[in-house]
Design a protein around this motif. Structure first.
Motif, PDB file in Angstrom:
ATOM      1  N   SER A   1     -11.573   3.835  -2.923  1.00  0.00           N
ATOM      2  CA  SER A   1     -11.008   3.084  -4.037  1.00  0.00           C
ATOM      3  C   SER A   1      -9.716   2.381  -3.626  1.00  0.00           C
ATOM      4  CB  SER A   1     -10.742   4.021  -5.217  1.00  0.00           C
ATOM      5  OG  SER A   1     -10.213   3.320  -6.321  1.00  0.00           O
ATOM      6  N   ILE A   2      -8.867   3.073  -2.863  1.00  0.00           N
ATOM      7  CA  ILE A   2      -7.619   2.475  -2.389  1.00  0.00           C
ATOM      8  C   ILE A   2      -7.914   1.293  -1.478  1.00  0.00           C
ATOM      9  CG2 ILE A   2      -5.539   2.871  -1.010  1.00  0.00           C
ATOM     10  CD1 ILE A   2      -5.676   5.818  -1.928  1.00  0.00           C
ATOM     11  N   LEU A   3      -8.879   1.470  -0.573  1.00  0.00           N
ATOM     12  CA  LEU A   3      -9.252   0.397   0.351  1.00  0.00           C
ATOM     13  C   LEU A   3      -9.785  -0.818  -0.413  1.00  0.00           C
ATOM     14  CD1 LEU A   3      -9.475  -0.346   3.366  1.00  0.00           C
ATOM     15  CD2 LEU A   3     -11.831   0.489   3.295  1.00  0.00           C
ATOM     16  N   ALA A   4     -10.533  -0.572  -1.472  1.00  0.00           N
ATOM     17  CA  ALA A   4     -11.033  -1.677  -2.291  1.00  0.00           C
ATOM     18  C   ALA A   4      -9.876  -2.437  -2.936  1.00  0.00           C
ATOM     19  CB  ALA A   4     -11.981  -1.148  -3.364  1.00  0.00           C
TER      20      ALA A   4
ATOM     21  N   THR B   1      -5.596   3.314  -6.816  1.00  0.00           N
ATOM     22  CA  THR B   1      -5.136   4.648  -6.421  1.00  0.00           C
ATOM     23  C   THR B   1      -5.244   5.610  -7.595  1.00  0.00           C
ATOM     24  OG1 THR B   1      -3.596   3.729  -4.787  1.00  0.00           O
ATOM     25  CG2 THR B   1      -3.199   5.983  -5.529  1.00  0.00           C
ATOM     26  N   ILE B   2      -4.809   5.162  -8.765  1.00  0.00           N
ATOM     27  CA  ILE B   2      -4.892   6.000  -9.961  1.00  0.00           C
ATOM     28  C   ILE B   2      -6.345   6.330 -10.280  1.00  0.00           C
ATOM     29  CG2 ILE B   2      -4.500   6.042 -12.461  1.00  0.00           C
ATOM     30  CD1 ILE B   2      -2.001   4.301 -11.947  1.00  0.00           C
ATOM     31  N   VAL B   3      -7.205   5.324 -10.254  1.00  0.00           N
ATOM     32  CA  VAL B   3      -8.626   5.533 -10.563  1.00  0.00           C
ATOM     33  C   VAL B   3      -9.265   6.469  -9.543  1.00  0.00           C
ATOM     34  CG1 VAL B   3     -10.880   4.406 -10.662  1.00  0.00           C
ATOM     35  CG2 VAL B   3      -8.916   3.351 -11.775  1.00  0.00           C
ATOM     36  N   GLY B   4      -8.982   6.242  -8.260  1.00  0.00           N
ATOM     37  CA  GLY B   4      -9.573   7.073  -7.221  1.00  0.00           C
ATOM     38  C   GLY B   4      -9.172   8.527  -7.326  1.00  0.00           C
ATOM     39  N   LEU B   5      -7.892   8.781  -7.573  1.00  0.00           N
ATOM     40  CA  LEU B   5      -7.411  10.154  -7.696  1.00  0.00           C
ATOM     41  C   LEU B   5      -7.889  10.801  -8.995  1.00  0.00           C
ATOM     42  CD1 LEU B   5      -3.751   9.694  -6.400  1.00  0.00           C
ATOM     43  CD2 LEU B   5      -5.605  10.894  -5.231  1.00  0.00           C
ATOM     44  N   ASP B   6      -7.929  10.030 -10.059  1.00  0.00           N
ATOM     45  CA  ASP B   6      -8.304  10.564 -11.361  1.00  0.00           C
ATOM     46  C   ASP B   6      -9.786  10.929 -11.431  1.00  0.00           C
ATOM     47  OD1 ASP B   6      -7.414  11.199 -14.061  1.00  0.00           O
ATOM     48  OD2 ASP B   6      -8.695   9.553 -14.709  1.00  0.00           O
TER      49      ASP B   6
ATOM     50  N   THR C   1       0.829  -1.207   0.000  1.00  0.00           N
ATOM     51  CA  THR C   1       0.000   0.000   0.000  1.00  0.00           C
ATOM     52  C   THR C   1       0.860   1.252   0.000  1.00  0.00           C
ATOM     53  OG1 THR C   1      -1.793  -1.150   1.163  1.00  0.00           O
ATOM     54  CG2 THR C   1      -1.800   1.259   1.234  1.00  0.00           C
ATOM     55  N   ALA C   2       1.897   1.251   0.823  1.00  0.00           N
ATOM     56  CA  ALA C   2       2.799   2.409   0.857  1.00  0.00           C
ATOM     57  C   ALA C   2       3.437   2.633  -0.519  1.00  0.00           C
ATOM     58  CB  ALA C   2       3.876   2.199   1.920  1.00  0.00           C
ATOM     59  N   ILE C   3       3.915   1.561  -1.122  1.00  0.00           N
ATOM     60  CA  ILE C   3       4.551   1.682  -2.439  1.00  0.00           C
ATOM     61  C   ILE C   3       3.523   2.024  -3.516  1.00  0.00           C
ATOM     62  CG2 ILE C   3       5.809   0.426  -4.248  1.00  0.00           C
ATOM     63  CD1 ILE C   3       7.013  -1.291  -1.946  1.00  0.00           C
ATOM     64  N   GLY C   4       2.398   1.305  -3.497  1.00  0.00           N
ATOM     65  CA  GLY C   4       1.387   1.480  -4.534  1.00  0.00           C
ATOM     66  C   GLY C   4       0.761   2.856  -4.540  1.00  0.00           C
ATOM     67  N   VAL C   5       0.486   3.395  -3.362  1.00  0.00           N
ATOM     68  CA  VAL C   5      -0.114   4.733  -3.286  1.00  0.00           C
ATOM     69  C   VAL C   5       0.884   5.786  -3.768  1.00  0.00           C
ATOM     70  CG1 VAL C   5      -0.980   6.505  -1.707  1.00  0.00           C
ATOM     71  CG2 VAL C   5      -1.782   4.145  -1.491  1.00  0.00           C
ATOM     72  N   LEU C   6       2.147   5.641  -3.375  1.00  0.00           N
ATOM     73  CA  LEU C   6       3.166   6.590  -3.837  1.00  0.00           C
ATOM     74  C   LEU C   6       3.309   6.541  -5.355  1.00  0.00           C
ATOM     75  CD1 LEU C   6       5.950   6.181  -1.122  1.00  0.00           C
ATOM     76  CD2 LEU C   6       4.447   8.149  -1.476  1.00  0.00           C
ATOM     77  N   VAL C   7       3.288   5.330  -5.915  1.00  0.00           N
ATOM     78  CA  VAL C   7       3.370   5.192  -7.382  1.00  0.00           C
ATOM     79  C   VAL C   7       2.146   5.823  -8.029  1.00  0.00           C
ATOM     80  CG1 VAL C   7       3.339   3.553  -9.304  1.00  0.00           C
ATOM     81  CG2 VAL C   7       4.828   3.137  -7.333  1.00  0.00           C
TER      82      VAL C   7
END
Length: 218
Positions: free
Chosen positions: A136-139, A99-104, A33-39
């Protein structure tokens, strides 16, 4: 020996291996999660970066778990290190993608309004964008966790921790008295733990996602 008797006689070992199985998965999810969210934060504003990140993390999932762990063993040795490394790599795709979908999908008007009242970029990201993207990240974390519960069983191949030890032991002794009991105990334990963790994710969602956001998502 019946299955119930087998569980009773091996309960202490099963509980210890269950704890180690869940611990390995949770540690891997935290790191992923730490890596994926940062990416996701780094690439979501550019379609090329998003496509590359998604493609690379998707490619990891095409590698058979036996092969990936086998490649890691000469580098990291046996035990926890190759197990956690492999699990983190497999967990990245759902988290990065979500993460990308949620932010976008955040309405630009919301971030513009926040900047209009004097919030700088980092505050907008941490206090608004990531909070709105959290469902979205939690999912993504939830999907990755369920996936890793099964993949973690393969860690026994690298002398890793978890319930996979019972499955591999049973499979290697097919025909003996307790081979099926061994496999069934490990498999049933993984299924039960996966259901428990999934329930915990539902609870986390209810505690951390505001009703307004939940209603909007639904």
């Amino acid at each position: 020996m019946g299955f119930g008797d087998y569980l009773y006689s091996h309960l202490s070992n099963l509980l210890l291996d269950s704890f180690q199985h869940v611990s390995a998965v949770i540690q891997s999810i935290v790191l992923a999660t730490a890596i994926g969210v940062l990416v996701g934060i780094a690439v979501y504003r550019g379609p090329i970066g998003s496509a590359v990140a998604t493609a690379l993390t998707s490619a990891i999932l095409t590698i058979p778990s036996f092969a990936l762990i086998g490649v890691l063993i000469p580098v990291l040795g046996l035990g926890v290190k190759p197990t956690i490394t492999a699990l983190v790599l497999y967990a990245l795709l759902p988290i990065v993608r979500n993460t990308i979908v949620g932010l976008d999908n955040i309405d630009p008007a919301i971030t513009s309004a926040a900047q209009g009242i004097g919030m700088n970029r980092s505050r907008v990201l941490t206090q608004i964008e990531l909070r709105l993207a959290w469902p979205s990240i939690l999912a993504g974390m939830r999907v990755s966790t369920q996936m890793l519960m099964g993949i973690a069983a393969i860690a026994a191949y690298a002398k890793g921790p978890g319930l996979g030890v019972h499955i591999f032991s049973g499979l290697s002794q097919i025909g003996s008295a307790n081979a099926i009991n061994n496999v069934a105990a490990g498999t049933l334990g993984i299924v039960i733990l996966a259901l428990i963790l999934d329930g915990i994710y539902v609870l986390i969602g209810r505690l951390t996602i505001s009703r307004g956001i939940r209603d909007t998502d639904s």
